[in-house]
Every structure is written in C-alpha cells, then in structure tokens.
Enzyme design. Sequence first.
Site, mmCIF file in Angstrom:
data_model
loop_
_atom_site.group_PDB
_atom_site.id
_atom_site.type_symbol
_atom_site.label_atom_id
_atom_site.label_comp_id
_atom_site.label_asym_id
_atom_site.label_seq_id
_atom_site.Cartn_x
_atom_site.Cartn_y
_atom_site.Cartn_z
ATOM 1 N N HIS A 1 16.879 -23.878 -22.031
ATOM 2 C CA HIS A 1 18.403 -24.339 -21.918
ATOM 3 C C HIS A 1 18.463 -25.882 -22.622
ATOM 4 O O HIS A 1 19.747 -26.355 -22.746
ATOM 5 C CB HIS A 1 18.919 -24.340 -20.489
ATOM 6 C CG HIS A 1 20.306 -23.967 -20.239
ATOM 7 N ND1 HIS A 1 21.164 -24.336 -21.378
ATOM 8 C CD2 HIS A 1 21.172 -23.441 -19.224
ATOM 9 C CE1 HIS A 1 22.411 -24.302 -20.866
ATOM 10 N NE2 HIS A 1 22.540 -23.611 -19.444
ATOM 11 N N ASP B 1 22.716 -23.388 -25.476
ATOM 12 C CA ASP B 1 23.615 -23.307 -24.380
ATOM 13 C C ASP B 1 23.828 -21.743 -23.991
ATOM 14 O O ASP B 1 23.623 -20.848 -24.696
ATOM 15 C CB ASP B 1 25.289 -24.003 -24.792
ATOM 16 C CG ASP B 1 24.853 -25.475 -25.056
ATOM 17 O OD1 ASP B 1 24.140 -26.128 -24.265
ATOM 18 O OD2 ASP B 1 25.598 -25.912 -25.813
#
Length: 409
Positions: free
Chosen positions: A380, A384
């Site tokens: 992450h 995204d």
Amino acid sequence: MAIEIKAPTFPESVADGTVATWHKKPGEAVKRDELIVDIETDKVVIEVLAEADGVLAEIIKNEGDTVLSNELLGKLNEGGAAAPAAPAAAAPAAAPAAQAAAPAAAGGDDAILSPAARKLAEEAGIDPNSIAGTGKGGRVTKEDVVAAVEAKKNAPAAPAKPAAPAAEAPIFAAGDRVEKRVPMTRLRAKVAERLVEAQSAMAMLTTFNEVNMKPIMDLRSKYKDLFEKKHNGVRLGFMSFFVKAATEALKRFPGVNASIDGNDIVYHGYQDIGVAVSSDRGLVVPVLRNAEFMSLAEIEGGIANFGKKAKEGKLTIEDMTGGTFTISNGGVFGSLLSTPIVNPPQTAILGMHKIQERPMAVNGQVVILPMMYLALSYDHRLIDGKEAVSFLVAIKDLLEDPARLLLDV
C-alpha cells in the site's frame, strides 16, 4: 595429478552455501562430468561435477559445512585406480556332522507288551512307549505297567499356574513421543527471513474478487488436443491465460509492476513474471522473462520446463533471480481462498485458487458456474486501493472474455 574440487562461483546475491551431499566417498572412482557433491544455497542446489576421470582422494568440507565462493571442497587424483575392495571373509568351516541320534525312548517306538500289560496301560492312560521294560528283550510286563501307574500317582502335582496379573494402565514407549531436531535448509531459512521481512517492511493489504472460469474452460476444452498436437506435446493449462491476463493488466497499471528502492519508485519497462512451483525442497519461484512477448504455448512450455527442473533439483540461480510480479496457484493443493505474501522488492502478487461450482445470479436467473476466487496482495506504500482493485477487475474481465486478450481491448 591432484585436482582441486572447488565450490562454484556464486552470484553477488549469494553470500555462501552449504555442503548438502557428497555422492562419492574417498577412494571411490569418479568419471568425468559425474556428480560429486551438491552445494545448497539460499535459492538452489548447485551440482559440482568431476573435471576428469580419477579417484576421490580427500574430502575437506564435510556435509553441513558452510563454504564460500570458489572455496576448496576436496581433492581428486586424476587417472588413479579405485581402492581395492576388501577381501571377502573366509567361508565358515563346514558344520560338523550331526551327532548320533539320541537313544530311543525306553520302550522304543513300538514297545513290546503282553496283552495284559497293554490293556492295563490303556486303562491307566499311560503311553506304553514311555515305560521301561524289564522283561526279556526289553519286553514290558504287567508289573512294569503297575509300577508306572504307582509312580504316576506318587508324582508331585504340578504347581498351579499363577493368576494373570490385573491389567495395568498402558505405558507409552519412549519412541512413541520422540522429537527430532534438524537444522533448517538454507532455502527454508531464506524463505522464513524474506516472509518476516515482507510482513514487517511493507504496508501489505489484500483485495479479493472472483472470476467465472467457464469461458476459459470451454476454450481450453475445445482446443486442447489441437494445441498439444500443434506445439509438440505442450499442454494447454489455465496458468498461461492468467499470465497473459496479468501482462495485459500490468501494461494498464504500471505501478503494480514497479518496485521501491529507498525513496525512489522504479518502473520496470518489462514484465518478468514469477510463477510459484512446488518442489521437494519447498516452494520456489522461477521467472518467465519478458512474459509480455510470450505466446500461450511459450508460457506453458516454460512453466512445464520449470516444473521438471524443480522436481530434478536443477533450477539455476538465474532461473530464480529477479521478477517484477508473481502468480501463485494454491488451487492445485485445494486452497479455496488465501492471502499470498508479496515477495520483496516486488509490490504485488496474484493468488489463484480452486475452481468450484457455485450458484450465481445471471440476468435474474440462478446458474451453476465454475468460479474461482482471486486474491491480490499489494504494498500500500506504492499502490492505492483503487489501483489494486481496478487491476484485479481488469484480470477478471480479460479471463471472462478471453477474446479481449487477442484484440488488445
């Protein structure tokens, strides 16, 4: 002439290795290019072959020892003869002739009895052959039988058999709960290290979707025989469709094909797809180079070759190095759903799972379809959630309409 047996030159990514197995003992003959010793590294087992015919003279590094690149392992005497085999033990002397047979029982096999003596013996339940005869020629007389009956009466009774002891609680033998401690293989130790590193260094997250496998299954069923005949025995499987779908999706979402290097993001202009393969040593991930340019047949052939090399322990470090994205298929072992762990420095991994028929709503109707759960684990820090979900949906759409793989739409 003595020839030094040395460890191979390790790549920069491999610091050292471990002597796994010596296939020859000192004094044994060795032929040129014959396997002498295996060196296990973090990634593969490297075979060290004999440079010439000869005899293994000395082992310097024993099994389990750590060795560096080009370090001396042992020595080989070129052209020497193998040590002579130990002479066979002398044959044992012939067994002496059997001793003379034991003398016959007192009454012989067929004791001579008078009619009266025989009748008395039968009434008393005594074997006539067990009675020593005192008559002429060893004849058993009536008196002999009477004496045998009296002797039997006066014989002390046999002691009563003791009662069986009460059953005790079962006692486990020491071997029933044995424990065995063995060192980790270098591959297992490295896998453990990398997995812990991935969990601690990444902001790892997993997103899920599901794909209707019927279009791919129908296409495969229709063309698999022709495909195998056309491509010299290469079989059409599901993995090639997933690799093709992944390469197309990676073109649309280059961040999933990128990696983090310090504070920089490295976008790779190529797609090297790692394919997880099971082996006796554990799970290994050889890499399909430039997979975006490979045909389905080339992908299937490459995967089959990796599987064969993994089974034979012949994967090279070059086979296992690099990779920009990985696909793992837990479905071959029956996994219905999992969260695969990203292999750093990669930033994503796709998990395939078992195909299972489930009721699905299609145009207002309940239809039984062969469905597979897909899992995408990603870093992450770089990817995204929107990008990860869109990437996985792109793979789903391409698999459910495989014509789009050909039309590039």
